[in-house]
Design an enzyme around this catalytic site. Structure first.
Site, short mmCIF file in Angstrom:
data_model
loop_
_atom_site.label_atom_id
_atom_site.label_comp_id
_atom_site.label_asym_id
_atom_site.label_seq_id
_atom_site.Cartn_x
_atom_site.Cartn_y
_atom_site.Cartn_z
CG HIS A 1 68.21 58.76 11.20
ND1 HIS A 1 69.01 58.87 12.30
CD2 HIS A 1 68.98 59.20 10.17
CE1 HIS A 1 70.21 59.35 11.96
NE2 HIS A 1 70.22 59.57 10.67
CG HIS B 1 71.69 53.33 18.65
ND1 HIS B 1 72.85 53.09 17.96
CD2 HIS B 1 71.40 54.62 18.46
CE1 HIS B 1 73.24 54.21 17.38
NE2 HIS B 1 72.38 55.16 17.65
CG ASP C 1 65.87 60.48 18.49
OD1 ASP C 1 66.33 59.61 17.72
OD2 ASP C 1 66.09 61.69 18.36
C1 SDX Z 1 68.88 57.74 15.86
O1 SDX Z 1 72.63 55.33 13.80
C2 SDX Z 1 72.66 56.32 14.59
O2 SDX Z 1 73.68 56.65 15.17
C3 SDX Z 1 71.35 57.07 14.73
C4 SDX Z 1 71.35 58.16 15.79
C5 SDX Z 1 72.25 59.31 15.44
O3 SDX Z 1 72.70 60.04 16.35
O4 SDX Z 1 72.45 59.55 14.23
O5 SDX Z 1 71.76 57.64 17.05
C6 SDX Z 1 69.96 58.77 15.94
O6 SDX Z 1 68.40 57.50 14.79
C7 SDX Z 1 68.50 56.99 17.12
C8 SDX Z 1 67.42 55.89 16.83
C9 SDX Z 1 66.07 56.55 16.83
N1 SDX Z 1 65.03 55.56 16.38
C10 SDX Z 1 64.13 55.07 17.25
O7 SDX Z 1 64.11 55.32 18.46
C11 SDX Z 1 63.07 54.19 16.58
C12 SDX Z 1 62.85 52.93 17.44
N2 SDX Z 1 64.06 52.12 17.34
C13 SDX Z 1 64.13 51.11 16.34
O8 SDX Z 1 63.29 51.11 15.28
C14 SDX Z 1 65.49 50.45 16.20
O9 SDX Z 1 65.95 50.17 17.46
C15 SDX Z 1 66.54 51.18 15.39
C16 SDX Z 1 66.03 51.61 14.07
C17 SDX Z 1 67.04 52.36 16.14
C18 SDX Z 1 67.70 50.21 15.19
O10 SDX Z 1 67.20 49.17 14.45
P1 SDX Z 1 68.12 47.94 13.93
O11 SDX Z 1 69.48 48.03 14.48
O12 SDX Z 1 67.95 47.84 12.46
O13 SDX Z 1 67.45 46.71 14.66
P2 SDX Z 1 66.19 45.93 14.12
O14 SDX Z 1 65.15 46.87 13.60
O15 SDX Z 1 66.67 44.85 13.20
O16 SDX Z 1 65.64 45.27 15.48
C19 SDX Z 1 66.33 44.15 16.05
C20 SDX Z 1 65.29 43.49 16.96
C21 SDX Z 1 63.95 43.23 16.26
O17 SDX Z 1 63.35 42.13 16.93
P3 SDX Z 1 63.39 40.65 16.19
O18 SDX Z 1 62.64 40.81 14.89
O19 SDX Z 1 64.85 40.33 16.00
O20 SDX Z 1 62.70 39.75 17.20
O21 SDX Z 1 64.98 44.36 18.06
C22 SDX Z 1 63.60 44.74 17.98
C23 SDX Z 1 63.12 44.44 16.57
O22 SDX Z 1 61.73 44.16 16.58
N3 SDX Z 1 63.55 46.18 18.25
C24 SDX Z 1 62.58 46.78 18.93
C25 SDX Z 1 62.95 48.13 18.96
N4 SDX Z 1 64.11 48.30 18.29
C26 SDX Z 1 64.47 47.09 17.84
N5 SDX Z 1 61.44 46.30 19.51
C27 SDX Z 1 60.67 47.23 20.14
N6 SDX Z 1 60.96 48.56 20.21
C28 SDX Z 1 62.08 49.04 19.63
N7 SDX Z 1 62.37 50.34 19.70
#
Ligand code: SDX
Length: 436
Positions: free
Chosen positions: A269, A308, A364
């Protein structure tokens, strides 16, 4: 809009058909409970771990269209607000629903400004932290500690009491954040200067040295205002959900905000902005980007600052932050990490894995590069997120308290454990086979 906003559901276990209404594209989960196989049946529930497809509330604060990369606060596009408004002006909009008139703005700024001081005892609390304590841990703890100074804050159903705590939290967050920063550097705390704007005063409390009066660089102050606007709210994100859930027990807004800030601190997050800088440091140079991305695609970690839950397009905030970076660098000098970040974005956006998973830069990805150029250490980045997001948390909290449908949050579960079983006294227990 189609006329018949209903769903017809047949329960194949009983062949009974039910018609349930749709409202804003959603059915009420409680309308499923009528679907039973007999009088002793609890009825059907919905199961949705991490709320991937569940609306927990009705809200009029923030609208996101994740597919089209749209973000609006109370109907105004965030791009317009970032260009035309100050952060406190947007804070007023988020909390009270309309942009303030000139007289409302003057009163609002005056009220927030006169709530920037903190009780001297908080400094003793702050001094108790280790010299290298993480500023986010210090902020979360001291925000919670504020609740011990304002016992009336528990009267959360009283609008006047709510407004006073809202002013205290918005006014004091920068002061607590700056004190945490100064503590980490072993510098004396700086008192607020009520003649300065919200962001200029924050800079004053962060960076004032021995000069009689701090003079903020207006380009950096404006850049902070824009960054604060972009981080102010984001509908039902993880920390906003915590704010609503903890607030639903009618806990006071100080401990509730501390809980939300704790959620924000997680690396998935708000903690991601700090992880992005660690990632860019690990990559080290543009030439190393392809190998790093290959490692991510092989499942070794996440590309921090990418992806996201809602945006399946470019996060509109990332686009604005990227532009703001250039203005900041004219003052601070270019952060070489930007070149690595731009190369990561260039390669990732053309790579099938990221295209298939719809992974784009989020808020971020670029924010930390600006904060580092301004002189902040990475462990302050999430603190920089928490300050403006306090406004969004409070707007969500207040909307929850005013919603006649809301009550204490208490989800159900799908139980998968043992059925009733006989107790075995200690002396009769032999080594058990591995639990099922
Ligand atoms: C914020 O919700 C909000 O609005 C949050 C926010 C706000 O203003 O409040 O916008 C702020 O928290 C932004 C997000 C910051 N986090 C990151 O940058 C961390 C990296 N991102 C991820 O961990 C991920 O993208 C999330 C946590 C942001 C979202 O995750 P989800 O929606 O739960 O998706 P998931 O983890 O189930 O991933 C789906 C697929 C997976 O692959 P498969 O297992 O299906 O093959 O996408 C892949 C994941 O492995 N994936 C990524 C990835 N994000 C998702 N692979 C590589 N790098 C990534 N960053």
């Amino acid at each position: 809009m189609e006329k018949d906003q209903t769903l017809t559901i047949q329960d194949n276990r009983t062949k009974v058909t039910y018609t349930v209404p749709l409202d804003h594209g959603a059915i009420r989960a409680m309308d499923l409970r009528q679907m039973k196989t007999g009088p002793d049946d609890f009825g059907v529930m919905s199961y949705d771990p991490a709320f991937l497809n569940t609306a927990s509330c009705r809200s009029a604060i923030t609208f996101i269209d994740g597919d089209r990369g749209i973000l609006r606060y109370r109907g105004y596009p965030v791009e317009v607000l970032a260009e035309k408004c100050s952060f406190l002006e947007v804070g007023y909009l988020l909390l009270w629903g309309e942009l303030p008139t000139p007289s409302q703005m003057r009163e609002w700024v005056d009220l927030v400004t006169h709530h920037t001081m903190i009780h001297e005892n908080i400094k003793k609390f702050m001094d108790g932290f280790h010299h290298d304590a993480h500023p986010m841990g210090m902020l979360i703890s001291t925000v919670a500690a504020l609740s011990t100074f304002y016992s009336e804050a528990r009267s959360v159903l009283d609008p006047e009491v709510r407004k006073l705590q809202i002013l205290r939290l918005i006014g004091k967050m920068p002061t607590l954040a700056a004190h945490a920063y100064r503590h980490s550097l072993g510098l004396p705390y700086v008192y607020p200067d009520n003649e300065l704007s919200y962001t200029e005063n924050f800079m004053n409390m962060l960076w004032k040295k021995t000069e009689p009066k701090y003079v903020a660089n207006t380009t950096l102050a404006r850049a902070l205002d824009v960054l604060f606007i972009l981080h102010a709210d984001h509908e039902q994100n993880c920390s906003a959900n915590v704010m609503r859930s903890v607030g639903s027990s009618q806990a006071d807004p100080f401990v509730t905000t501390a809980a939300a800030a704790a959620a924000l601190s997680g690396p998935l997050h708000g903690g991601a902005n700090e992880e992005v800088l660690r990632m860019l440091d690990e990559i080290g140079s543009k030439d190393n980007v392809p190998a790093y991305i290959k490692k991510i695609k092989e499942g070794h970690g996440r590309l921090m600052g990418f992806g996201h839950r809602v945006y399946k397009n470019y996060d509109p905030r990332a686009r604005i932050i990227k532009k703001a970076a250039e203005e900041v660098f004219e003052v601070t000098g270019r952060n070489p990490k930007l070149d690595i970040a731009l190369e990561v974005e260039r390669i990732a956006l053309s790579d099938d894995y990221f295209i298939k998973h719809k992974l784009y830069p989020n808020v971020d990805f670029y924010s930390g590069i600006i904060y580092q150029a301004m002189g902040f250490t990475p462990d302050m980045f999430t603190v920089m997120f928490a300050i403006p997001r306090t406004v969004g948390w409070l707007a969500q909290w207040q909307e929850m308290l005013q919603d006649p449908e809301q009550k204490i949050a208490r989800p159900r579960q799908c139980y998968t454990g043992y059925g009733a079983r006989e107790f075995v006294p200690l002396e009769q227990r032999v080594t058990q086979a591995k639990a099922a």
